[in-house]
Design a protein around this motif. Sequence first.
Motif, mmCIF file in Angstrom:
data_model
loop_
_atom_site.group_PDB
_atom_site.id
_atom_site.type_symbol
_atom_site.label_atom_id
_atom_site.label_comp_id
_atom_site.label_asym_id
_atom_site.label_seq_id
_atom_site.Cartn_x
_atom_site.Cartn_y
_atom_site.Cartn_z
ATOM 1 N N GLU A 40 -11.189 -3.601 0.600
ATOM 2 C CA GLU A 40 -9.824 -3.250 0.221
ATOM 3 C C GLU A 40 -9.810 -3.188 -1.308
ATOM 4 O O GLU A 40 -10.397 -4.032 -1.971
ATOM 5 C CB GLU A 40 -8.822 -4.282 0.735
ATOM 6 N N ARG A 58 -2.655 -0.222 -4.423
ATOM 7 C CA ARG A 58 -3.448 -0.812 -3.353
ATOM 8 C C ARG A 58 -3.952 0.269 -2.406
ATOM 9 O O ARG A 58 -3.189 1.144 -1.994
ATOM 10 C CB ARG A 58 -2.590 -1.797 -2.581
ATOM 11 N N PHE A 109 -7.859 -2.643 -5.121
ATOM 12 C CA PHE A 109 -6.661 -2.776 -5.942
ATOM 13 C C PHE A 109 -7.000 -2.221 -7.314
ATOM 14 O O PHE A 109 -7.901 -2.738 -7.977
ATOM 15 C CB PHE A 109 -6.245 -4.241 -6.076
ATOM 16 N N ASP A 112 0.847 -1.189 0.000
ATOM 17 C CA ASP A 112 0.000 0.000 0.000
ATOM 18 C C ASP A 112 0.892 1.253 0.000
ATOM 19 O O ASP A 112 2.122 1.147 -0.142
ATOM 20 C CB ASP A 112 -0.967 -0.028 1.185
#
Length: 165
Positions: free
Chosen positions: A127, A139, A129, A114
């Motif tokens: 989360e 990320r 991507f 990240d």
Amino acid sequence: MEIRDIPLMTIDGEAASLADHADEVVMVVNVASRCGLTPQYEKLEALQREYGDRGFTVIGFPCNQFAGQEPGDASDIKQFCSMTYGVSFPLMEKAKVNGRNRHPLYEELTKVPDARGKAGRVKWNFEKFVILPSGEVRRFRPTTEPDDPEIVATIERGLEGLRAA
């Protein structure tokens, strides 16, 4: 195997892969319908509507690994997403994003660090991507809203690259 060649299965049981979106900017997100972050679906759908015709797509991966917050079957998930948030972006079958049986796509995605340089396990639902056509992956952790300026700038940079190509 390249990340775009990893076999996927849609929520309707059809074979797919990220290669189906090879010339697009793709945002992969593990989603859940009973999470405090579930309202992010609204902003994910807004991104899909704003950028979808320019070569962007969100791809949701329902995941029940975090406090059992996605307990339904495919039909339940599709109905919730459609009725509650008007989701038009593709949903894949339920996937594990951490652990020994994690989906091969997440096996690769979790290698990406990240903004703080931390790779590894997915922290929670939502989360994100962002995968650019060049193969670069960015990320963003769960509490980063889908319309965060850094995410939007990443999407727009990827879309600019499509126009320049």
